[in-house]
Design a protein around this motif. Structure first.
Motif, short mmCIF file in Angstrom:
data_model
loop_
_atom_site.label_atom_id
_atom_site.label_comp_id
_atom_site.label_asym_id
_atom_site.label_seq_id
_atom_site.Cartn_x
_atom_site.Cartn_y
_atom_site.Cartn_z
N TYR A 94 -16.72 2.04 -10.33
CA TYR A 94 -16.26 3.08 -9.42
C TYR A 94 -16.72 2.76 -8.01
O TYR A 94 -17.90 2.47 -7.78
CB TYR A 94 -16.79 4.44 -9.87
N TYR A 95 -15.77 2.86 -7.07
CA TYR A 95 -16.02 2.54 -5.69
C TYR A 95 -15.79 3.75 -4.79
O TYR A 95 -14.83 4.51 -4.98
CB TYR A 95 -15.09 1.43 -5.21
N CYS A 96 -16.64 3.87 -3.80
CA CYS A 96 -16.49 4.87 -2.77
C CYS A 96 -15.88 4.17 -1.54
O CYS A 96 -16.20 3.00 -1.28
CB CYS A 96 -17.87 5.43 -2.44
N ALA A 97 -15.02 4.88 -0.82
CA ALA A 97 -14.38 4.28 0.35
C ALA A 97 -14.19 5.31 1.45
O ALA A 97 -14.03 6.50 1.18
CB ALA A 97 -13.02 3.69 -0.05
N ALA A 98 -14.20 4.81 2.70
CA ALA A 98 -13.98 5.65 3.87
C ALA A 98 -12.68 5.22 4.55
O ALA A 98 -12.41 4.03 4.69
CB ALA A 98 -15.15 5.53 4.84
N SER A 99 -11.91 6.20 4.99
CA SER A 99 -10.57 5.92 5.52
C SER A 99 -10.61 5.21 6.87
O SER A 99 -11.58 5.30 7.62
CB SER A 99 -9.78 7.22 5.66
N LYS A 100 -9.53 4.53 7.18
CA LYS A 100 -9.38 3.88 8.47
C LYS A 100 -9.28 4.92 9.58
O LYS A 100 -9.90 4.77 10.63
CB LYS A 100 -8.11 3.01 8.48
N SER A 101 -8.50 5.94 9.35
CA SER A 101 -8.26 6.95 10.37
C SER A 101 -9.36 8.01 10.36
O SER A 101 -9.97 8.28 9.34
CB SER A 101 -6.91 7.62 10.14
N SER A 102 -9.54 8.59 11.52
CA SER A 102 -10.56 9.64 11.65
C SER A 102 -9.91 10.94 12.13
O SER A 102 -8.94 10.90 12.88
CB SER A 102 -11.63 9.22 12.67
N TRP A 103 -10.49 12.03 11.68
CA TRP A 103 -10.12 13.36 12.16
C TRP A 103 -8.64 13.69 11.96
O TRP A 103 -8.07 14.47 12.71
CB TRP A 103 -10.47 13.51 13.65
N SER A 104 -8.02 13.09 10.97
CA SER A 104 -6.59 13.33 10.76
C SER A 104 -6.32 14.44 9.76
O SER A 104 -5.24 15.01 9.74
CB SER A 104 -5.91 12.05 10.27
N GLY A 105 -7.29 14.74 8.91
CA GLY A 105 -7.05 15.76 7.91
C GLY A 105 -6.09 15.34 6.82
O GLY A 105 -5.63 16.16 6.03
N THR A 106 -5.79 14.04 6.78
CA THR A 106 -4.85 13.52 5.78
C THR A 106 -5.60 13.02 4.56
O THR A 106 -6.65 12.40 4.69
CB THR A 106 -4.02 12.38 6.38
N LEU A 107 -5.04 13.26 3.39
CA LEU A 107 -5.56 12.69 2.16
C LEU A 107 -4.89 11.35 1.91
O LEU A 107 -3.67 11.26 1.92
CB LEU A 107 -5.30 13.62 0.98
N GLU A 112 -5.05 0.52 0.98
CA GLU A 112 -4.87 -0.03 2.33
C GLU A 112 -5.15 1.01 3.41
O GLU A 112 -5.21 0.66 4.58
CB GLU A 112 -3.46 -0.59 2.49
N ASP A 113 -5.32 2.26 3.03
CA ASP A 113 -5.66 3.30 4.00
C ASP A 113 -7.17 3.43 4.21
O ASP A 113 -7.60 4.26 5.00
CB ASP A 113 -5.09 4.64 3.55
N TYR A 114 -7.92 2.62 3.49
CA TYR A 114 -9.37 2.68 3.57
C TYR A 114 -9.94 1.40 4.16
O TYR A 114 -9.52 0.31 3.80
CB TYR A 114 -9.97 2.93 2.18
#
Length: 127
Positions: A94-107, A112-114
């Protein structure tokens, strides 16, 4: 330095529970949607769950819906995955990841979004 560190994995029996944690640097997690992915042997990595930067929205894969719950505590720069009623097919890294975009409120549901990834934690569920 960008850093995500998962913990909480282990060997359990079917029906047991585990809680995974992901500790992030403030720079990594602040304002970013966070996701949990997993990769079983011989399979591609797949989305498990995600949460928006403020915890206001979550998403779970159909395979874990009703059993797993994602949450975050921004004061602790941490993200969690509560896993209940575990099944042998949940066995994976299991991997944890942080999104490329910030403050977007998008799930985000796609790898490729991380941008940032932890090293992974092994979860093994025996039958």
């Amino acid at each position: 330095q960008v850093q995500l560190v998962e913990s909480g994995g282990g060997l359990v029996q079917a029906g047991d529970s585990l809680r995974l944690s992901c500790a992030a640097s403030a720079r990594t997690s602040s304002g970013r949607s966070m996701g949990w992915f997993r990769q079983a042997p011989g399979k591609e990595r797949e989305f498990v769950a995600g949460v928006t930067y403020n915890g206001g929205r979550t998403a779970h894969a159909d395979s874990v819906k009703g059993r797993f719950t994602v949450s975050r505590n921004n004061a602790k720069n941490s993200v969690y995955l509560q896993m209940n009623s575990l099944k042998p097919e949940d066995t994976a890294v299991y991997y944890c990841a942080a999104s490329k975009s910030s403050w977007s409120g998008t799930l985000y549901l796609r790898e490729e979004d991380y941008s940032y990834w932890g090293q992974g934690t092994q979860v093994t569920v025996s039958s």
